[in-house]
Design a protein around this motif. Structure first.
Motif, PDB file in Angstrom:
ATOM      1  N   ALA A  52       1.131  -1.263   0.037  1.00 20.62           N
ATOM      2  CA  ALA A  52       0.363  -0.223  -0.211  1.00 20.62           C
ATOM      3  C   ALA A  52       1.061   1.491  -0.112  1.00 20.62           C
ATOM      4  CB  ALA A  52      -0.780  -0.173   1.820  1.00 20.62           C
ATOM      5  N   VAL A  53      -0.087   2.067  -0.244  1.00 22.24           N
ATOM      6  CA  VAL A  53       0.302   3.458  -0.104  1.00 22.24           C
ATOM      7  C   VAL A  53      -0.437   4.487   0.428  1.00 22.24           C
ATOM      8  CG1 VAL A  53       0.224   4.544  -2.562  1.00 22.24           C
ATOM      9  CG2 VAL A  53       1.919   5.419  -1.448  1.00 22.24           C
ATOM     10  N   HIS A  54       0.669   6.190   1.078  1.00 24.56           N
ATOM     11  CA  HIS A  54      -0.115   6.565   1.450  1.00 24.56           C
ATOM     12  C   HIS A  54      -0.448   7.634  -0.098  1.00 24.56           C
ATOM     13  CE1 HIS A  54       0.286   5.765   5.773  1.00 24.56           C
ATOM     14  NE2 HIS A  54       0.756   6.027   5.324  1.00 24.56           N
ATOM     15  N   THR A  55      -2.018   8.354   0.403  1.00 25.97           N
ATOM     16  CA  THR A  55      -2.250   9.580  -0.580  1.00 25.97           C
ATOM     17  C   THR A  55      -1.956  11.122   0.878  1.00 25.97           C
ATOM     18  OG1 THR A  55      -4.080   9.741   0.236  1.00 25.97           O
ATOM     19  CG2 THR A  55      -4.352   8.287  -1.281  1.00 25.97           C
ATOM     20  N   ILE A  56      -1.385  11.491  -0.165  1.00 25.95           N
ATOM     21  CA  ILE A  56      -0.884  13.029  -0.234  1.00 25.95           C
ATOM     22  C   ILE A  56      -2.604  13.609   0.465  1.00 25.95           C
ATOM     23  CG2 ILE A  56       0.002  14.842  -0.336  1.00 25.95           C
ATOM     24  CD1 ILE A  56       2.258  13.443  -1.275  1.00 25.95           C
ATOM     25  N   ASN A  57      -2.674  14.631   0.822  1.00 29.44           N
ATOM     26  CA  ASN A  57      -4.009  15.380   0.909  1.00 29.44           C
ATOM     27  C   ASN A  57      -3.093  16.749   2.011  1.00 29.44           C
ATOM     28  OD1 ASN A  57      -5.818  16.523   0.872  1.00 29.44           O
ATOM     29  ND2 ASN A  57      -7.253  15.482   2.251  1.00 29.44           N
ATOM     30  N   HIS A  83      -5.808   8.612   2.340  1.00 33.88           N
ATOM     31  CA  HIS A  83      -6.226   7.059   2.401  1.00 33.88           C
ATOM     32  C   HIS A  83      -4.905   6.781   2.095  1.00 33.88           C
ATOM     33  CE1 HIS A  83     -10.965   6.678   1.028  1.00 33.88           C
ATOM     34  NE2 HIS A  83     -10.179   8.088   0.546  1.00 33.88           N
ATOM     35  N   ILE A  84      -5.127   4.518   3.120  1.00 36.23           N
ATOM     36  CA  ILE A  84      -3.788   4.322   2.627  1.00 36.23           C
ATOM     37  C   ILE A  84      -4.805   2.974   1.480  1.00 36.23           C
ATOM     38  CG2 ILE A  84      -2.927   1.843   3.201  1.00 36.23           C
ATOM     39  CD1 ILE A  84      -2.977   3.387   6.308  1.00 36.23           C
ATOM     40  N   ALA A  85      -4.220   3.144   0.659  1.00 32.97           N
ATOM     41  CA  ALA A  85      -4.408   2.459  -0.561  1.00 32.97           C
ATOM     42  C   ALA A  85      -3.487   1.744  -0.924  1.00 32.97           C
ATOM     43  CB  ALA A  85      -3.929   3.497  -2.217  1.00 32.97           C
ATOM     44  N   SER A  86      -4.018   0.590  -1.530  1.00 32.52           N
ATOM     45  CA  SER A  86      -3.812  -1.370  -2.732  1.00 32.52           C
ATOM     46  C   SER A  86      -3.165  -0.912  -3.396  1.00 32.52           C
ATOM     47  CB  SER A  86      -4.963  -1.927  -1.493  1.00 32.52           C
ATOM     48  OG  SER A  86      -5.329  -2.001  -0.177  1.00 32.52           O
ATOM     49  N   ILE A  87      -1.960  -0.947  -3.877  1.00 28.23           N
ATOM     50  CA  ILE A  87      -1.930  -1.545  -4.800  1.00 28.23           C
ATOM     51  C   ILE A  87      -1.952  -2.360  -5.871  1.00 28.23           C
ATOM     52  CG2 ILE A  87       0.363  -0.864  -6.634  1.00 28.23           C
ATOM     53  CD1 ILE A  87       1.687   0.630  -4.042  1.00 28.23           C
ATOM     54  N   TYR A  88      -2.094  -2.403  -6.909  1.00 24.71           N
ATOM     55  CA  TYR A  88      -2.347  -3.277  -7.718  1.00 24.71           C
ATOM     56  C   TYR A  88      -2.097  -3.325  -9.222  1.00 24.71           C
ATOM     57  CZ  TYR A  88      -6.048  -4.925  -5.225  1.00 24.71           C
ATOM     58  OH  TYR A  88      -6.629  -5.116  -3.598  1.00 24.71           O
TER      59      TYR A  88
END
Length: 127
Positions: A52-57, A83-88
């Motif tokens: 996963a990767v964090h989104t920046i906001n 968000h913490i975004a799962s990477i696909y």
């Protein structure tokens, strides 16, 4: 030249920096150079969705998920939540991710500028 991403196993809060090289079938292929616990081959195949990767906001910016991996692509979802975004998948510097908001899973391409490169966050990157 591979792009360097700071990503971490979803079930861990300990970040590591990998070079996310490409995706192949059901795997993300990463270069784990510099991680001492990997004694031999530093190229790892990790199941898609396991990193996963964090989104920046910062400053309440809008985070867009796109239909395709470029800025001219249709925006299919917009949020101001971090968000913490799962990477696909990866294409150039764009990541195909899954975020969950209000119990709904949303998939789309996350632009490089909205990806947090600091692996030791304990919360998604925001003010």
């Amino acid at each position: 030249m591979p792009i360097c991403y700071s990503i971490y196993p979803i079930k861990s809060n300990t970040g590591r920096t990998f070079k996310l090289l490409y995706s192949e079938d059901e795997y993300l292929v990463v270069d784990a150079e510099g991680i001492n616990t990997i004694p031999h081959n530093r190229i790892l195949y990790i199941k898609k969705g396991s990193l996963a990767v964090h989104t920046i906001n910062f400053d309440g910016e809008k985070i867009h998920l796109h239909r395709n991996a470029h800025n001219d692509s249709d925006i299919i979802y917009t949020t101001q939540n971090s968000h913490i975004a799962s990477i696909y998948d990866i294409e150039n510097e764009w990541l195909y991710v899954k975020i969950t908001e209000d119990g709904e899973d949303i998939y789309g391409w996350l632009e490089p500028e909205m990806q947090c490169s600091y692996p030791f966050c304990d919360n998604p990157c925001s003010n």
